[in-house]
Design a protein around this motif. Structure first.
Motif, PDB file in Angstrom:
ATOM      1  N   GLU A 303       0.610  -1.270   0.014  1.00  0.00           N
ATOM      2  CA  GLU A 303      -0.048  -0.002  -0.066  1.00  0.00           C
ATOM      3  C   GLU A 303       0.817   1.336  -0.010  1.00  0.00           C
ATOM      4  OE1 GLU A 303      -3.017   0.148   3.274  1.00  0.00           O
ATOM      5  OE2 GLU A 303      -3.573   2.005   2.616  1.00  0.00           O
ATOM      6  N   ALA A 304       1.881   1.215   0.702  1.00  0.00           N
ATOM      7  CA  ALA A 304       2.707   2.260   1.099  1.00  0.00           C
ATOM      8  C   ALA A 304       3.205   2.693  -0.625  1.00  0.00           C
ATOM      9  CB  ALA A 304       3.930   2.145   1.844  1.00  0.00           C
ATOM     10  N   GLN A 305       3.834   1.756  -1.237  1.00  0.00           N
ATOM     11  CA  GLN A 305       4.102   1.950  -2.818  1.00  0.00           C
ATOM     12  C   GLN A 305       3.063   2.676  -3.472  1.00  0.00           C
ATOM     13  OE1 GLN A 305       6.453  -1.212  -4.475  1.00  0.00           O
ATOM     14  NE2 GLN A 305       7.717  -1.214  -3.064  1.00  0.00           N
ATOM     15  N   VAL A 309       3.166   8.450  -4.790  1.00  0.00           N
ATOM     16  CA  VAL A 309       2.766   9.628  -5.538  1.00  0.00           C
ATOM     17  C   VAL A 309       1.735  10.518  -5.072  1.00  0.00           C
ATOM     18  CG1 VAL A 309       2.473  10.476  -7.748  1.00  0.00           C
ATOM     19  CG2 VAL A 309       3.921   8.600  -7.401  1.00  0.00           C
ATOM     20  N   PHE A 310       0.537   9.684  -4.486  1.00  0.00           N
ATOM     21  CA  PHE A 310      -0.388  10.566  -3.701  1.00  0.00           C
ATOM     22  C   PHE A 310      -0.131  11.404  -2.619  1.00  0.00           C
ATOM     23  CE2 PHE A 310      -4.484  11.285  -1.401  1.00  0.00           C
ATOM     24  CZ  PHE A 310      -5.061  11.984  -2.407  1.00  0.00           C
ATOM     25  N   THR A 311       0.740  10.884  -2.068  1.00  0.00           N
ATOM     26  CA  THR A 311       1.090  11.389  -0.856  1.00  0.00           C
ATOM     27  C   THR A 311       2.409  12.651  -1.420  1.00  0.00           C
ATOM     28  OG1 THR A 311       0.994   9.477   0.401  1.00  0.00           O
ATOM     29  CG2 THR A 311       2.325  11.139   1.375  1.00  0.00           C
ATOM     30  N   ASP A 314       1.083  15.999  -1.661  1.00  0.00           N
ATOM     31  CA  ASP A 314       0.270  16.697  -0.556  1.00  0.00           C
ATOM     32  C   ASP A 314       0.443  18.178  -0.680  1.00  0.00           C
ATOM     33  OD1 ASP A 314      -1.020  14.643   0.608  1.00  0.00           O
ATOM     34  OD2 ASP A 314       0.712  14.317   2.185  1.00  0.00           O
ATOM     35  N   PRO A 315       1.512  18.834  -0.923  1.00  0.00           N
ATOM     36  CA  PRO A 315       1.570  20.244  -1.157  1.00  0.00           C
ATOM     37  C   PRO A 315       0.744  20.835  -2.334  1.00  0.00           C
ATOM     38  CG  PRO A 315       3.843  19.241  -1.093  1.00  0.00           C
ATOM     39  CD  PRO A 315       2.740  17.991  -1.162  1.00  0.00           C
ATOM     40  N   LEU A 316       0.592  19.973  -3.392  1.00  0.00           N
ATOM     41  CA  LEU A 316      -0.357  20.324  -4.208  1.00  0.00           C
ATOM     42  C   LEU A 316      -1.852  20.361  -3.742  1.00  0.00           C
ATOM     43  CD1 LEU A 316      -0.908  21.199  -7.256  1.00  0.00           C
ATOM     44  CD2 LEU A 316      -1.307  18.640  -7.925  1.00  0.00           C
ATOM     45  N   TRP A 317      -2.305  19.243  -3.083  1.00  0.00           N
ATOM     46  CA  TRP A 317      -3.501  19.083  -2.698  1.00  0.00           C
ATOM     47  C   TRP A 317      -3.922  20.271  -1.670  1.00  0.00           C
ATOM     48  CZ3 TRP A 317      -4.598  16.414  -6.461  1.00  0.00           C
ATOM     49  CH2 TRP A 317      -3.852  15.263  -6.856  1.00  0.00           C
ATOM     50  N   ASN A 318      -2.839  20.729  -1.081  1.00  0.00           N
ATOM     51  CA  ASN A 318      -3.065  21.615  -0.091  1.00  0.00           C
ATOM     52  C   ASN A 318      -3.051  23.171  -0.664  1.00  0.00           C
ATOM     53  OD1 ASN A 318      -2.993  19.827   2.065  1.00  0.00           O
ATOM     54  ND2 ASN A 318      -0.856  19.988   2.435  1.00  0.00           N
ATOM     55  N   SER A 319      -2.959  23.006  -1.808  1.00  0.00           N
ATOM     56  CA  SER A 319      -2.525  24.275  -2.721  1.00  0.00           C
ATOM     57  C   SER A 319      -3.827  24.699  -3.592  1.00  0.00           C
ATOM     58  CB  SER A 319      -1.357  24.372  -3.617  1.00  0.00           C
ATOM     59  OG  SER A 319      -0.162  24.355  -2.536  1.00  0.00           O
TER      60      SER A 319
END
Ligand SMILES: [Zn+2]
Length: 354
Positions: A303-305, A309-311, A314-319
């Motif tokens: 699951e981590a692999q 990329v989604f993780t 994170d800076p994009l999702w927060n923007s």
């Protein structure tokens, strides 16, 4: 104004609103428009293992193999069996069975599980005039399964030169023939084509930009997803990369062209600095319907692999504002792949194999 408010540093307020925006509409975080179930030697997790990795995070996944098999040449590599295209000088070759493998994996699932996958056809040689016939044959052999074609590659750093025979070309009538078929059948087209050659001179026009635009123009009834916005491991974004992409987004002649932001190698550019993230976020805010999240996970082992990329983004999702974020993570996928599913099922019932 909205853009000015949200494309900035993360605040508690925007975090709260983003979280609220997600939970109102769905419990899933994303759909993934770009997942290779297998690696370059057609090995990977089972589709059920992938389902487990998707767990409560990913709802739907566009899933495919890898069309190019890495040959294990004993003369070249001896006992060192290569699993990745960069790990051997031996050639790659088109491996059509990958489509049957994906179809059978999909058919092993329950109806409910199947609804979470959009299998894609990849096992064709795009320099062969018969490629279109392979795609048609796969649809007719496995009706009810496939939604699109891809990810397939025309120009790709380190890969194109490893394929014996004719080098793929954006100007090849064989490519036009297969895309014309995709237009007729309603198949989504996920294409990898580097925008430029590796190590290009700074300031020079990207080598393949005009050819890509011409290709898109020749096929106005095909829904395209240009993988990685044309970037690669060493095909870096130039200063005007996003401006070049925006010129496509702005032009009504390219309304059928979308972009995925997949691949760790590509995400690394867009999260390399707050400025890089904000430039991409600002572009996405201006064209919220034209970008899709994809992971480009290749035979993820856990699951981590799968979530890497989604993780990483994170800076994009927060923007992004919540609505735009939702479109890139979920909505655009649903709109594009649902429409394709309907069209392809229609084509299949009108063209039964036997
Ligand atoms: Zn790719």
């Amino acid at each position: 104004m909205k853009q000015l408010i949200f494309v900035g540093r993360l605040t508690v307020l925007s975090l709260l609103s983003a979280t609220a925006g997600r939970s109102q509409t769905t419990t899933y975080e994303f759909n993934d428009s770009h997942v290779h179930l297998t690696n370059n030697i057609q090995e990977g997790p089972t589709i059920r293992e992938l389902l487990t990795m998707m767990s409560g995070k990913a709802n739907r996944v566009a899933v495919f193999g890898i069309p190019l098999q890495q040959q294990w040449s004993y003369r070249v590599d001896g006992d060192r069996a290569p699993t990745y295209y960069l790990h051997s000088d031996a050639p790659l070759y088109y491996y059509s069975f990958t489509d049957a493998l994906i179809a059978m994996a999909y058919k092993s699932l329950t109806k409910e599980q199947q609804a979470r996958f959009d299998p894609m056809i990849t096992g064709f040689n795009p320099s062969d005039m018969y490629a279109a016939d392979h795609i048609r044959r796969v649809l007719q052999t496995f009706p009810g399964v496939f939604t699109g074609i891809g990810e397939f590659t025309i120009h790709k750093e380190f890969v194109s030169a490893k394929i014996p025979g004719e080098v793929a070309s954006l100007q090849d009538p064989a490519l036009d023939r297969l895309l014309a078929f995709c237009g007729d059948a309603g198949l989504v087209v996920l294409i990898h084509n580097d925008i430029d050659v590796p190590f290009a001179k700074e300031g020079a026009k990207p080598a393949y930009l005009d050819e890509m635009k011409d290709l898109f123009k020749r096929h106005p009834n095909v829904t395209f997803i240009w993988a990685h916005t044309g970037l690669g491991r060493v095909v870096r974004p130039t200063k005007d990369h996003l401006a070049l992409i925006e010129a496509i987004l702005r032009d009504p002649a390219f309304q059928h062209v979308n972009f995925d932001i997949s691949w760790t190698e590509v995400a690394k550019y867009f999260v390399s600095s707050p400025e890089a993230t904000q430039s991409l976020a600002a572009l996405i805010q201006r064209y919220p319907d034209r970008f899709l999240f994809g992971s480009d996970a290749a035979a993820p082992a856990n699951e981590a692999q799968f979530l890497q990329v989604f993780t990483q983004y994170d800076p994009l999702w927060n923007s992004l504002d919540p609505e735009t974020s939702r479109k890139v993570r979920l909505g655009n996928y649903e709109r594009i792949f649902d429409a394709a599913r309907r069209k392809v099922r229609g084509w299949e019932s009108a063209h039964p194999a036997w």
